[in-house]
Enzyme design. Structure first.
Site, PDB file in Angstrom:
ATOM      1  N   ARG A  69     -55.673   1.284 -10.232  1.00 52.44           N
ATOM      2  CA  ARG A  69     -55.718   0.197 -10.692  1.00 52.44           C
ATOM      3  C   ARG A  69     -57.429   0.124 -11.095  1.00 52.44           C
ATOM      4  NH1 ARG A  69     -51.253   0.002 -11.710  1.00 52.44           N
ATOM      5  NH2 ARG A  69     -49.662  -1.663 -11.072  1.00 52.44           N
TER       6      ARG A  69
ATOM      7  N   HIS B  77     -52.927   2.953 -19.891  1.00 55.52           N
ATOM      8  CA  HIS B  77     -52.111   2.743 -18.666  1.00 55.52           C
ATOM      9  C   HIS B  77     -50.656   3.497 -18.912  1.00 55.52           C
ATOM     10  CE1 HIS B  77     -51.286  -0.027 -15.134  1.00 55.52           C
ATOM     11  NE2 HIS B  77     -50.624   1.065 -14.926  1.00 55.52           N
TER      12      HIS B  77
ATOM     13  N   GLU C 165     -56.799  -5.676 -18.434  1.00 58.25           N
ATOM     14  CA  GLU C 165     -56.066  -4.934 -19.680  1.00 58.25           C
ATOM     15  C   GLU C 165     -55.339  -6.007 -20.312  1.00 58.25           C
ATOM     16  OE1 GLU C 165     -53.289  -2.028 -17.833  1.00 58.25           O
ATOM     17  OE2 GLU C 165     -54.953  -1.240 -16.595  1.00 58.25           O
TER      18      GLU C 165
HETATM   19  C1  DGY Z   1     -47.273   1.018 -11.798  1.00 55.14           C
HETATM   20  O1  DGY Z   1     -45.860   1.394 -11.376  1.00 55.14           O
HETATM   21  O2  DGY Z   1     -47.668   0.338 -10.775  1.00 55.14           O
HETATM   22  C2  DGY Z   1     -47.789   1.408 -12.973  1.00 55.14           C
HETATM   23  O3  DGY Z   1     -48.977   1.191 -12.806  1.00 55.14           O
HETATM   24  C3  DGY Z   1     -47.310   0.783 -14.054  1.00 55.14           C
HETATM   25  O4  DGY Z   1     -47.384  -0.227 -13.876  1.00 55.14           O
END
Ligand code: DGY
Length: 322
Positions: A240, A287, A269
């Site tokens: 993250r 992402h 984001e």
């Molecule tokens: C997750 O599954 O947490 C990925 O980062 C996609 O959001």
């Protein structure tokens, strides 16, 4: 019996949409496919039995507090749950589920791709060609570093971290890791465990970050920790964005303390820290961690398995996180 109604916040892969439409009355907000703010979620959730949401949707405590009583489950199309106030859901007695396991390999692949792109300067090289500025092969052009024999430090040795470790071993890297708990010898497979940050950071020729977002990990990689990485280290983040202090990372990339960074996730984001756009030694991805056809189908089916358990079978959902 009428089908239960689902608020589905985002467009999903075809096979997932087909199964969802077979078993549920689907409500999808109009407009472009982007994360939903609180007001849109509350408007859409009126009279719904469940919510099928995704990373970034605004399910904060205030929103969850105002959800109609008809909502019996929130299933997120993600393994991360930092966009959902889990305590608020618990307080309302609304189970929250996620999609563990099925995205570990795909996300580890993106992490390894970023490690390689950083080590071999692939982003810079591609930009050179696209700018029509390549003047031909030269012995000193765009030299990177070899990964074989280098130390890969994995921060957060969960399922994704362990998949990345397997790939790194195949490339001759030496794996170090920092984790809340030490893994069993079989899971470690020779990786070196570190019980404190300082020794771990000093052992990272490459640091790959796999920790969840949220208050506890905010700006984990700050200027002080960056300073403890060896000069010339590479940083990759596929967890993250909030776990990195963007200004500190940009400053270290500019000063040369860090060789390169590869980022798939960002604070705020899809807006990202302005300094990244102009930094030549940072590779940026939108992402993409779990973005394979196989993985996204599997994530969708996990969501539906959880929704089916609660809304069709009156059973506990298999992947409950709160
Ligand atoms: C997750 O599954 O947490 C990925 O980062 C996609 O959001």
């Amino acid at each position: 019996m009428p089908k239960p109604t689902l608020l589905q916040t985002r467009a999903l892969p075809e096979a997932v949409e087909a199964r969802a439409a077979r078993d549920y009355a689907i409500r999808r907000p109009e407009g472009p496919d982007r994360t939903l703010e609180s007001a849109a979620i509350l408007a859409g959730a009126e009279g719904c039995d469940g919510i099928l949401c995704a990373a970034g949707d605004g399910l904060d405590a205030a929103t969850i507090g105002k959800l109609p009583d008809s909502v019996k489950i929130i299933a997120t199309f993600s393994v991360g749950t930092d966009h959902i106030a889990l305590d608020a859901a618990k307080a309302r007695g609304i189970p929250v589920t996620n999609t563990p396991d099925v995205l570990s390999v795909a996300t580890a692949e993106i992490a390894m791709m970023l490690v390689l792109m950083c080590a071999r300067r692939a982003g810079e090289a591609e930009r050179l060609l696209r700018a029509r500025e390549w003047t031909g092969w030269a012995p000193t052009q765009l030299m990177g570093v070899t990964l074989e024999g280098k130390r890969l430090g994995i921060l957060g040795m969960g399922r994704i971290g362990q998949e990345l470790a397997k790939m790194a071993r195949g490339m001759g890297m030496v794996v170090h890791y920092r984790n809340r708990t030490r893994l069993s010898p079989a899971e470690e497979a020779g990786a070196v465990f570190h019980g404190d940050d300082d020794a771990f950071l000093a052992a990272c020729d490459v640091l790959s970050m796999h920790i969840p977002g949220g208050a506890a990990t905010k700006n984990w990689l700050d200027a002080a920790r960056i300073a403890k990485l060896p000069r010339g280290a590479i940083v990759v983040n596929t967890g993250r964005g909030t776990t990195v202090d963007d200004a500190a990372l940009c400053a270290a990339l500019e000063s040369g303390h860090l060789r390169a960074a590869g980022l798939d996730v960002f604070t705020g984001e899809p807006k990202i820290f302005e300094g990244y756009y102009s930094a030549p030694n940072v590779t940026l991805l939108p992402h993409l961690g779990s973005a394979t056809l196989e993985t996204r189908d599997a994530m969708g089916f996990r969501c539906l398995d959880n929704l089916d358990a609660v809304l069709l079978k009156g059973a506990p959902p298999p992947h409950r996180v709160a």
